[in-house]
Design a protein around this motif. Sequence first.
Motif, PDB file in Angstrom:
ATOM      1  N   GLU A 109       0.803  -1.301  -0.084  1.00  0.00           N
ATOM      2  CA  GLU A 109      -0.010  -0.018  -0.114  1.00  0.00           C
ATOM      3  C   GLU A 109       0.993   1.425  -0.109  1.00  0.00           C
ATOM      4  OE1 GLU A 109      -3.495  -2.583   0.714  1.00  0.00           O
ATOM      5  OE2 GLU A 109      -1.386  -2.683   0.955  1.00  0.00           O
ATOM      6  N   ARG A 128      -7.362   2.067  -3.871  1.00  0.00           N
ATOM      7  CA  ARG A 128      -8.075   1.551  -2.797  1.00  0.00           C
ATOM      8  C   ARG A 128      -8.909   2.528  -2.247  1.00  0.00           C
ATOM      9  NH1 ARG A 128      -8.248  -3.711  -3.131  1.00  0.00           N
ATOM     10  NH2 ARG A 128      -6.468  -4.974  -3.310  1.00  0.00           N
ATOM     11  N   TYR A 173      -8.216   4.011   6.857  1.00  0.00           N
ATOM     12  CA  TYR A 173      -8.056   3.093   5.910  1.00  0.00           C
ATOM     13  C   TYR A 173      -7.340   2.032   6.509  1.00  0.00           C
ATOM     14  CZ  TYR A 173      -5.977   0.417   1.936  1.00  0.00           C
ATOM     15  OH  TYR A 173      -5.533  -0.384   1.068  1.00  0.00           O
ATOM     16  N   HIS A 197      -9.312  -1.917   6.712  1.00  0.00           N
ATOM     17  CA  HIS A 197      -8.916  -2.982   5.866  1.00  0.00           C
ATOM     18  C   HIS A 197      -7.763  -3.657   6.463  1.00  0.00           C
ATOM     19  CE1 HIS A 197     -10.757  -1.294   2.212  1.00  0.00           C
ATOM     20  NE2 HIS A 197     -10.409   0.187   2.477  1.00  0.00           N
ATOM     21  N   ARG A 250      -4.596  -3.331   6.792  1.00  0.00           N
ATOM     22  CA  ARG A 250      -3.252  -3.158   6.093  1.00  0.00           C
ATOM     23  C   ARG A 250      -2.694  -2.072   6.205  1.00  0.00           C
ATOM     24  NH1 ARG A 250      -6.710  -5.738   1.971  1.00  0.00           N
ATOM     25  NH2 ARG A 250      -6.815  -3.742   1.120  1.00  0.00           N
TER      26      ARG A 250
END
Length: 222
Positions: free
Chosen positions: A11, A33, A100, A104, A106
């Motif tokens: 990411e 994303r 985020y 998620h 992540r």
Amino acid sequence: AGLEDSLKKEETLLLDIGSRHTNAVIFDAEGIRDSINISIAGDKITDAIATKLNISHLAAEEKKKTIGMDPSVEQGQIMWIIQGQMQPVADELKKFINFYEELHGRQVKKMILIGGSSQLKGLGDYFASNLSLPLLPIASIVPPKFLPQALESSKYINAFGLAKLSFAKNLELSFYQTERVDLQQRVTWGNFNIWLKVIFKQLGLMFVWLKRWYISVPLAIL
């Protein structure tokens, strides 16, 4: 499109600082994303310098470009003014990244800084420090050996990315040719493919809206 595949595995935060807006995008190998738009950018910095120092916008713009966030010039006065405008951006980006990562599961691993206003001295280090993210050198995206002399690669990264995509996928990209359909027009075999594109585009926008609503409503209730 301008990144090598090896740089897309984790990411990454893409921070595009223009004159009027700062756009932040989180992406990985699968694509975009999430993204946000912040209405603070280069013009706000120029306005703040002009107001604080009581100088013209032309003089303020020159100080912004030549001094940037250099603390050794003019006793750091310009640096503090720029920081005063960029701190709300940094705070908003922290919230964006935290949301985020929690949603998620992540972690955002690195950051890329592009856009005209990203050229300000010290701005990249400022965001890297505030967001605790390593700043990916622009040379790793567009190697200098492929650029004309004195060309600011990060300023034209969008064009480089589209050119690379067009070459790799053998696509003809044109921003002057558009496909439009009159909603009052009857569907025929001649325009059937255009109608399908319009319908699927609207369905895609509806899906994005429903997805955001599905996420935001439960969070608001909690």
